[in-house]
Structure formats: structure tokens, C-alpha cells
Design a protein around this motif. Structure first.
Motif, short mmCIF file in Angstrom:
data_model
loop_
_atom_site.label_atom_id
_atom_site.label_comp_id
_atom_site.label_asym_id
_atom_site.label_seq_id
_atom_site.Cartn_x
_atom_site.Cartn_y
_atom_site.Cartn_z
N ALA A 287 0.83 -1.20 0.00
CA ALA A 287 0.00 0.00 0.00
C ALA A 287 0.87 1.25 0.00
O ALA A 287 1.89 1.32 0.68
CB ALA A 287 -0.92 -0.01 1.22
N GLY A 288 0.45 2.25 -0.76
CA GLY A 288 1.14 3.52 -0.79
C GLY A 288 2.29 3.62 -1.75
O GLY A 288 2.98 4.63 -1.80
N THR A 289 2.53 2.58 -2.57
CA THR A 289 3.62 2.61 -3.53
C THR A 289 3.09 2.89 -4.94
O THR A 289 1.93 2.61 -5.25
CB THR A 289 4.41 1.30 -3.55
N THR A 290 3.93 3.45 -5.77
CA THR A 290 3.61 3.66 -7.18
C THR A 290 4.59 2.83 -7.99
O THR A 290 5.80 3.05 -7.95
CB THR A 290 3.72 5.14 -7.57
N VAL A 291 4.05 1.85 -8.71
CA VAL A 291 4.87 0.86 -9.40
C VAL A 291 4.71 1.04 -10.91
O VAL A 291 3.59 1.13 -11.42
CB VAL A 291 4.46 -0.57 -9.01
N GLY A 292 5.82 1.10 -11.63
CA GLY A 292 5.80 1.19 -13.08
C GLY A 292 6.11 -0.16 -13.70
O GLY A 292 7.09 -0.80 -13.33
N LEU A 293 5.28 -0.60 -14.64
CA LEU A 293 5.53 -1.81 -15.40
C LEU A 293 6.13 -1.41 -16.74
O LEU A 293 5.52 -0.66 -17.51
CB LEU A 293 4.23 -2.60 -15.63
N LEU A 294 7.33 -1.90 -17.02
CA LEU A 294 8.07 -1.54 -18.22
C LEU A 294 8.38 -2.78 -19.04
O LEU A 294 8.44 -3.89 -18.51
CB LEU A 294 9.39 -0.84 -17.84
N GLY A 295 8.61 -2.57 -20.33
CA GLY A 295 8.99 -3.68 -21.19
C GLY A 295 8.66 -3.36 -22.63
O GLY A 295 7.86 -2.45 -22.92
N PRO A 296 9.26 -4.08 -23.57
CA PRO A 296 8.95 -3.86 -24.99
C PRO A 296 7.53 -4.32 -25.32
O PRO A 296 6.85 -4.96 -24.51
CB PRO A 296 10.00 -4.72 -25.71
N ASN A 297 7.07 -3.98 -26.52
CA ASN A 297 5.76 -4.44 -26.96
C ASN A 297 5.71 -5.96 -26.92
O ASN A 297 6.64 -6.64 -27.35
CB ASN A 297 5.48 -3.95 -28.39
N GLY A 298 4.59 -6.50 -26.41
CA GLY A 298 4.44 -7.95 -26.35
C GLY A 298 5.09 -8.60 -25.16
O GLY A 298 5.17 -9.82 -25.08
N SER A 299 5.57 -7.80 -24.21
CA SER A 299 6.27 -8.37 -23.05
C SER A 299 5.32 -8.85 -21.96
O SER A 299 5.76 -9.51 -21.02
CB SER A 299 7.25 -7.34 -22.47
N GLY A 300 4.04 -8.50 -22.04
CA GLY A 300 3.07 -8.97 -21.05
C GLY A 300 2.62 -7.93 -20.05
O GLY A 300 1.92 -8.25 -19.09
N LYS A 301 2.99 -6.65 -20.24
CA LYS A 301 2.66 -5.60 -19.28
C LYS A 301 1.14 -5.43 -19.13
O LYS A 301 0.61 -5.45 -18.01
CB LYS A 301 3.27 -4.26 -19.72
N SER A 302 0.46 -5.26 -20.25
CA SER A 302 -0.99 -5.01 -20.19
C SER A 302 -1.74 -6.24 -19.69
O SER A 302 -2.72 -6.12 -18.94
CB SER A 302 -1.51 -4.60 -21.58
N THR A 303 -1.28 -7.42 -20.08
CA THR A 303 -1.93 -8.64 -19.60
C THR A 303 -1.77 -8.78 -18.10
O THR A 303 -2.72 -9.14 -17.38
CB THR A 303 -1.35 -9.88 -20.30
N LEU A 304 -0.58 -8.47 -17.58
CA LEU A 304 -0.36 -8.54 -16.13
C LEU A 304 -1.27 -7.55 -15.41
O LEU A 304 -1.84 -7.86 -14.36
CB LEU A 304 1.11 -8.25 -15.81
#
Length: 397
Positions: free
Chosen positions: A59-76
Motif C-alpha cells: 500500500a502507498g507505492t507507485t509501481v511502473g511496469l516496463l517492457g517492450p511491446n508484447g512483453s506482457g505488461k498489459s496482460t499482467l
């Protein structure tokens, strides 16, 4: 597994999650009729979008998901938001969650903006009375104006996302999931969104953000997670995450430094950033002098040789570069063994943020050039009076 140093409770736990999709190769109706009833999977292919991911978000953290296209960011992100279910593993969350995952998700094209505000807010758990009480704030934040009573199928992409984001941030979420929507809309609206996210951070809310903008992630996030081929390859400090992302994009293993090429007569072994007095620095005050020291190893003596360096932003944008040829400097003959050369920048007027230093060296002929990418990095200190890639003293008369 790396977890946030924040001592708050865990609000998202992803436990060895895998998500697989079946991709059909027979996309036309004719092909599906021809292949109907045939056994085997010749016309189907299984695709693993997320592969054995373990992580916890406090709680209280801001997490960035990074990676190339097709790496699974949006699915995660969809797995965390409960939009899709994992093939294996489990996702546990606590608190009210607002997910802004796709442009206009949850909007009905034949309903007006006003009607969609109530529809979308109800999906996110708000009662009609709560939505009515906050409607004016939502409308003002979105900037839609009189278009609020127009069917949303006539909205531009920017209007779509502005209204969707306005609803999401006014549902009083404990966890906000955001997928690339900050790339849509004009600069003023993007700044408004980022200010609202900063406010959420100060209120102790949790944010998980997918973005291709490394500078945006560095500005907003305190933790970065890098994915490649559906798996987590880095989880930790956001600045280190940006460096890891660049390794992934350039085809290197995360954390690898440039390997010495034994075929080159001169190799770069190390790069340092120093202050004017020769002390190593990883933080440089804007406008101060700085030195780039490049260490080399020569296999044999070289009568002539040249050297250069460049400084890039995390996204690879070059902000400064030079070399001995451009400076019309003739380096003295190089003896076999280790040596170093300093390039002095009299005034480092780079904007606030993180920068990477690259260097190259060659003995007379460019074909023998040896390059070290991201040999070191440094952060420019600033006083918050300006933003951008250039630092300057500003006064008002």
C-alpha cells in the motif's frame, strides 16, 4: 522476489501466475469451415503472455511496469485488475480498485457521456448518489464541457480517455491501475493527470502504471518492474529499472556491461563521472563543471588514436556528444597497457533527471572502433524552477 521497502500492508499479491492464450491461424470464416471437425492443433497456437510471475505490491507505492511491446505488461495489469483470469497461479487484492486499462473500456458507444459516467462509476462500485455528488468534479476534470450529453461514439480518442480517467480518479480507489492512457490527450491534460497521481501518492494510495515513457515512470514511480517475454527480468529501484529496460531493448542480458572485444587493439574498460576536483560523482548540480573520464586498455602501443563520448537520456535521446577529432585535439602516442583521458564539460546545463554516458575509441581507422554503451550514469540535481532537457537560470523582470 523483490518487494517495496514501504512497510504498508500488501494490497496486491501475484503468486506464480501464468496466462496463456490460444491464437487461431484460420482467421477467415472460410478457413474455419474447412478446418471444422479436424483433429489436432495445426490451426491453433498457444501463446504465453505472462509466464510464472511472482510479485507483491505494498500500500502507498507507485509501481511502473516496463517492457517492450508484447512483453506482457498489459496482460499482467488485467490480471491484477481481475479483467482476465490466470491460467495457473493466483492473484489476490484488497481494497477498492479502479482500472483504466483500455481506451473507453466500460463505455457504451450509443450512450451519452453523462450516461456513461454513471455506468462506468457503477462498474467501479459507486452508488448513483455518490456519482451524482461527484459529477460536477468529474465533468470539470475531464474538460468535456457541453459534449457530456453527446453520444460517446462521436468522441475523439482524447475526449474518450479524458472522461474515462476523470471517472476513475473520482471513484476514491485504494488501488489505481493505469495502462498507457497518459499518452493520450494534450499536454495540459497529461500534466493534470500526473498531478492527480502525485496527489494519490501523497494520500497513501497505490498505483500500478504501464508506460513506454521512461521519464514519466521516473517522475511518478518509486519502483520499476521490467518484463520480457512474459517474465520479470528486473524488480527494484525505478532508475535501475530504466537501465534494465534499455538492456532489454538493445538485446542485452539485464545488468550485463559491454563485453571487451579482444579483436580490437584498444578497448574501453570503464567510464567515470567526476567533479572539477576529480571526485567521482553520481549526482551533478546543474550548471556545475563535470569531467568524463574514460579508461582504456591498449594491447600494443598506438602512434595515433582518437576517443569520443556521448550523453543520453534514459530513452536514448542524445543530449551531448563530442570527440577528439571534433575538438581538433591530437592525443599523444598511446603506450601498451592502461590509460585514461578526461573530457571536461565547463558547465553541465542538462535538465533534471538521469543520464547515461557512452564512449568509443579507435586507433587511426574507424573500423577498429570499440564502444561501451551505458558505461556509467549520473543524475542532475535541480531546484524545481524549470523542467526539460536543458537547465538554465531564469529570472522575471
Amino acid at each position: 522476489m523483490v518487494v517495496s521497502p514501504v512497510s504498508g500492508p500488501v494490497v496486491v499479491r501475484v503468486d506464480h501466475v501464468t496466462k496463456k492464450f490460444t491464437v487461431r491461424k484460420d482467421n477467415s470464416l472460410k478457413e474455419r469451415i474447412v478446418h471444422a471437425g479436424r483433429r489436432g492443433r495445426a490451426h491453433k497456437q498457444e501463446y504465453t503472455a505472462v509466464d510464472g510471475v511472482d510479485l507483491e505490491i505494498h500500500a502507498g507505492t507507485t509501481v511502473g511496469l516496463l517492457g517492450p511491446n508484447g512483453s506482457g505488461k498489459s496482460t499482467l495489469l488485467k490480471l491484477i485488475g481481475g479483467i482476465v483470469s490466470p491460467t495457473s497461479g493466483s492473484v489476490l487484492t484488497r481494497g477498492r480498485m479502479a482500472a483504466l486499462l483500455e481506451l473507453g473500456a466500460g463505455f457504451h458507444p450509443d450512450l451519452s457521456g453523462r450516461e456513461n459516467v454513471f455506468l462506468n462509476a457503477s462498474i467501479m462500485g459507486m452508488t448513483p448518489a455518490e456519482t451524482t455528488a461527484r459529477f460536477d468534479e468529474i465533468l470539470e476534470f475531464s474538460g468535456i464541457g457541453d459534449f457530456i450529453d453527446t453520444q460517446v461514439k462521436f468522441y475523439s480518442s482524447g475526449m474518450f480517455v479524458r472522461l474515462a480517467f476523470a471517472v476513475a480518479v473520482h471513484t476514491d480507489p485504494d488501488v489505481l491501475l493505469v495502462d498507457e492512457v497518459l499518452a493520450v490527450g494534450d499536454e495540459a491534460f497529461q500534466r493534470k493527470c500526473m498531478e492527480r497521481i502525485q496527489r494519490f501518492r501523497s494520500e497513501g494510495r497505490t498505483i500500478v502504471l504501464v508506460s513506454h515513457s521512461a521519464s514519466q515512470v521516473q517522475e511518478l514511480c518509486d519502483r520499476g518492474i521490467v518484463l520480457k517475454d512474459g517474465a520479470v527480468v528486473f524488480d527494484g529501484d525505478v532508475n535501475d529499472a530504466v537501465s534494465a529496460l534499455r538492456d532489454v531493448l538493445e538485446g542485452r542480458r539485464v545488468g550485463d556491461t559491454a563485453a571487451h572485444d579482444s579483436g580490437k587493439p584498444i578497448e574501453i574498460t570503464r567510464i567515470e563521472v567526476l567533479d572539477a576536483g576529480g571526485t567521482a560523482r553520481d549526482v551533478v548540480p546543474a550548471g556545475s563543471p563535470m569531467r568524463v573520464r574514460i579508461h582504456v586498455q591498449a594491447k600494443q602501443a598506438q602512434p595515433t588514436w582518437d576517443m569520443g563520448f556521448s550523453i543520453d537520456t534514459p530513452t536514448g535521446q542524445m543530449v551531448l556528444a563530442s570527440n577528439t577529432e571534433r575538438l581538433e585535439v591530437a592525443l599523444p602516442a598511446l603506450a601498451a597497457g592502461e590509460s585514461s583521458i578526461d573530457f571536461t564539460i565547463e558547465s553541465a546545463n542538462f535538465g533534471p533527471g538521469q543520464y547515461f554516458v557512452n564512449a568509443n575509441v579507435w586507433p587511426g581507422v574507424p573500423e577498429q572502433t570499440h564502444v561501451m554503451w551505458q558505461g556509467t550514469r549520473f543524475t542532475m540535481e535541480h531546484d524545481d524552477t524549470s523542467i526539460g532537457t536543458v537547465a538554465a537560470s531564469i529570472s522575471v523582470a
